[in-house]
Design an enzyme around this catalytic site. Structure first.
Site, PDB file in Angstrom:
ATOM      1  N   ASP A  10       9.986  -1.885  -1.788  1.00  0.00           N
ATOM      2  CA  ASP A  10       9.264  -2.261  -2.846  1.00  0.00           C
ATOM      3  C   ASP A  10       9.328  -3.740  -3.219  1.00  0.00           C
ATOM      4  OD1 ASP A  10       8.886  -2.578  -5.737  1.00  0.00           O
ATOM      5  OD2 ASP A  10       9.944  -0.831  -6.170  1.00  0.00           O
ATOM      6  N   ASN A  24      -5.490  -7.330 -10.719  1.00  0.00           N
ATOM      7  CA  ASN A  24      -6.897  -7.292 -10.854  1.00  0.00           C
ATOM      8  C   ASN A  24      -7.403  -8.441 -11.724  1.00  0.00           C
ATOM      9  OD1 ASN A  24      -6.817  -6.808 -13.794  1.00  0.00           O
ATOM     10  ND2 ASN A  24      -6.035  -4.992 -13.245  1.00  0.00           N
ATOM     11  N   GLY A  32      -0.003   0.385  -9.660  1.00  0.00           N
ATOM     12  CA  GLY A  32       0.623   0.006  -8.386  1.00  0.00           C
ATOM     13  C   GLY A  32       1.430  -0.991  -8.393  1.00  0.00           C
ATOM     14  N   VAL A  33       1.129  -1.926  -7.533  1.00  0.00           N
ATOM     15  CA  VAL A  33       2.020  -3.261  -7.338  1.00  0.00           C
ATOM     16  C   VAL A  33       2.055  -3.913  -8.698  1.00  0.00           C
ATOM     17  CG1 VAL A  33       2.245  -5.472  -6.081  1.00  0.00           C
ATOM     18  CG2 VAL A  33       1.748  -3.395  -4.932  1.00  0.00           C
ATOM     19  N   ASP A  34       0.703  -4.087  -9.122  1.00  0.00           N
ATOM     20  CA  ASP A  34       0.760  -4.996 -10.494  1.00  0.00           C
ATOM     21  C   ASP A  34       1.923  -4.252 -11.640  1.00  0.00           C
ATOM     22  OD1 ASP A  34      -0.371  -7.013 -11.992  1.00  0.00           O
ATOM     23  OD2 ASP A  34      -2.360  -5.976 -12.491  1.00  0.00           O
ATOM     24  N   SER A 122      -5.255  -4.493  -1.514  1.00  0.00           N
ATOM     25  CA  SER A 122      -6.656  -3.756  -1.640  1.00  0.00           C
ATOM     26  C   SER A 122      -6.203  -2.250  -0.920  1.00  0.00           C
ATOM     27  CB  SER A 122      -7.673  -4.335  -0.847  1.00  0.00           C
ATOM     28  OG  SER A 122      -8.360  -5.359  -1.758  1.00  0.00           O
ATOM     29  N   THR A 123      -5.109  -2.052  -0.355  1.00  0.00           N
ATOM     30  CA  THR A 123      -5.097  -0.846   0.258  1.00  0.00           C
ATOM     31  C   THR A 123      -4.566   0.562  -0.580  1.00  0.00           C
ATOM     32  OG1 THR A 123      -2.884  -1.140   0.890  1.00  0.00           O
ATOM     33  CG2 THR A 123      -4.422  -1.816   2.535  1.00  0.00           C
ATOM     34  N   GLY A 124      -4.440   0.150  -1.958  1.00  0.00           N
ATOM     35  CA  GLY A 124      -4.035   1.297  -2.871  1.00  0.00           C
ATOM     36  C   GLY A 124      -5.193   1.738  -3.700  1.00  0.00           C
ATOM     37  N   TYR A 126      -7.799   0.186  -4.544  1.00  0.00           N
ATOM     38  CA  TYR A 126      -8.912  -0.530  -4.221  1.00  0.00           C
ATOM     39  C   TYR A 126      -9.590   0.232  -2.793  1.00  0.00           C
ATOM     40  CZ  TYR A 126      -8.812  -4.088  -7.985  1.00  0.00           C
ATOM     41  OH  TYR A 126      -8.906  -4.770  -9.323  1.00  0.00           O
TER      42      TYR A 126
HETATM   43  P1  ADP Z   1      -4.922  -2.676  -4.902  1.00  0.00           P
HETATM   44  O1  ADP Z   1      -5.431  -2.401  -6.251  1.00  0.00           O
HETATM   45  O2  ADP Z   1      -5.119  -4.284  -4.262  1.00  0.00           O
HETATM   46  O3  ADP Z   1      -5.644  -1.637  -3.760  1.00  0.00           O
HETATM   47  P2  ADP Z   1      -2.257  -1.408  -5.361  1.00  0.00           P
HETATM   48  O4  ADP Z   1      -1.265  -2.035  -5.954  1.00  0.00           O
HETATM   49  O5  ADP Z   1      -3.012  -0.060  -5.675  1.00  0.00           O
HETATM   50  O6  ADP Z   1      -3.273  -2.606  -5.091  1.00  0.00           O
HETATM   51  O7  ADP Z   1      -1.863  -0.951  -3.805  1.00  0.00           O
HETATM   52  C1  ADP Z   1      -1.720  -2.099  -2.551  1.00  0.00           C
HETATM   53  C2  ADP Z   1      -0.502  -1.286  -1.954  1.00  0.00           C
HETATM   54  O8  ADP Z   1       0.787  -1.434  -2.208  1.00  0.00           O
HETATM   55  C3  ADP Z   1      -0.836   0.230  -1.610  1.00  0.00           C
HETATM   56  O9  ADP Z   1      -0.467   0.401  -0.033  1.00  0.00           O
HETATM   57  C4  ADP Z   1       0.469   0.679  -2.524  1.00  0.00           C
HETATM   58  O10 ADP Z   1       0.830   1.785  -1.650  1.00  0.00           O
HETATM   59  C5  ADP Z   1       1.412  -0.551  -2.202  1.00  0.00           C
HETATM   60  N1  ADP Z   1       2.385  -0.359  -3.502  1.00  0.00           N
HETATM   61  C6  ADP Z   1       2.407   0.260  -4.315  1.00  0.00           C
HETATM   62  N2  ADP Z   1       3.529   0.037  -5.214  1.00  0.00           N
HETATM   63  C7  ADP Z   1       4.172  -0.934  -4.339  1.00  0.00           C
HETATM   64  C8  ADP Z   1       5.448  -1.336  -4.857  1.00  0.00           C
HETATM   65  N3  ADP Z   1       6.226  -1.369  -5.855  1.00  0.00           N
HETATM   66  N4  ADP Z   1       5.932  -2.544  -3.514  1.00  0.00           N
HETATM   67  C9  ADP Z   1       5.146  -2.473  -2.421  1.00  0.00           C
HETATM   68  N5  ADP Z   1       4.119  -1.949  -2.195  1.00  0.00           N
HETATM   69  C10 ADP Z   1       3.576  -1.238  -3.182  1.00  0.00           C
END
Ligand code: ADP
Length: 171
Positions: A10, A24, A32-34, A122-124, A126
């Site tokens: 994480d 974003n 997601g990450v944000d 971008s792999t989530g 997006y």
């Molecule tokens: P984006 O909008 O750029 O696609 P996301 O946050 O939706 O960003 O996802 C980007 C990547 O990070 C995805 O592969 C997702 O599975 C992964 N992800 C989601 N939460 C976490 C976290 N807490 N730590 C690390 N990676 C994460």
């Protein structure tokens, strides 16, 4: 030459100088990450993001660019927010994805960060295909300059880890 490392985990738990946020362009939070970064980092991060929106980035942070704030309560010193491109099958947006990694490292170097942790931008939500996103990420940080000790990719699930592992082996 910085060590490029992979961990399954994480992004909010990384003890590094700077963690990169897959933000974003509003800079005002998302999923997601944000979402995880703002949830665990607390309100100080959002407060700085709001200030950025009120000053330098009135229209939001453009895709491919990066900007730093405090990391609040995260075990890091800074969060570097970058906006990945949304995947398109009609248009090649790879240069924008590469720019996210390059610009994040430029900001990290300016701050004096020596260790930087990245998610798979971008792999989530997006929608960028993981294998291709991993190749772009690995190639771009390998080619970027800067004086770092460690550049760490933090992969949330086993398929993401495997994609980055393969990209690193092929590089
Ligand atoms: P984006 O909008 O750029 O696609 P996301 O946050 O939706 O960003 O996802 C980007 C990547 O990070 C995805 O592969 C997702 O599975 C992964 N992800 C989601 N939460 C976490 C976290 N807490 N730590 C690390 N990676 C994460």
């Amino acid at each position: 030459m910085a060590a490029i490392t992979l961990v399954h985990g994480d992004i909010t738990e990384q003890r590094v100088d700077a963690v990169v946020n897959a933000a974003n362009s509003s800079l005002l939070g998302g999923g997601g990450v944000d979402g995880a970064i703002h949830r665990k980092g607390g309100p100080d991060i959002l407060a700085e993001c709001r200030q950025l929106r009120a000053s330098r980035y009135g229209k939001g942070l453009p895709t491919g660019q990066a900007v730093a704030t405090t990391a609040g309560k995260l075990p890091a010193r800074w969060v570097i927010h970058t906006v990945g491109p949304v995947w398109s099958s009609e248009e090649d947006r790879s240069a924008l994805l590469a720019s996210c990694y390059r610009e994040s490292l430029r900001v990290a170097a300016e701050l004096g960060a020596r260790t930087v942790a990245f998610p798979a931008i971008s792999t989530g939500v997006y929608g960028w295909p993981m294998d291709d996103g991993a190749r772009i990420a690995v190639r771009t940080v390998q080619e970027a300059g800067g004086d770092f000790d460690e550049l760490r990719f933090v992969l949330f699930d086993p398929p993401a880890y495997e994609a980055f592992d393969a990209a690193l082996r092929d590089s």
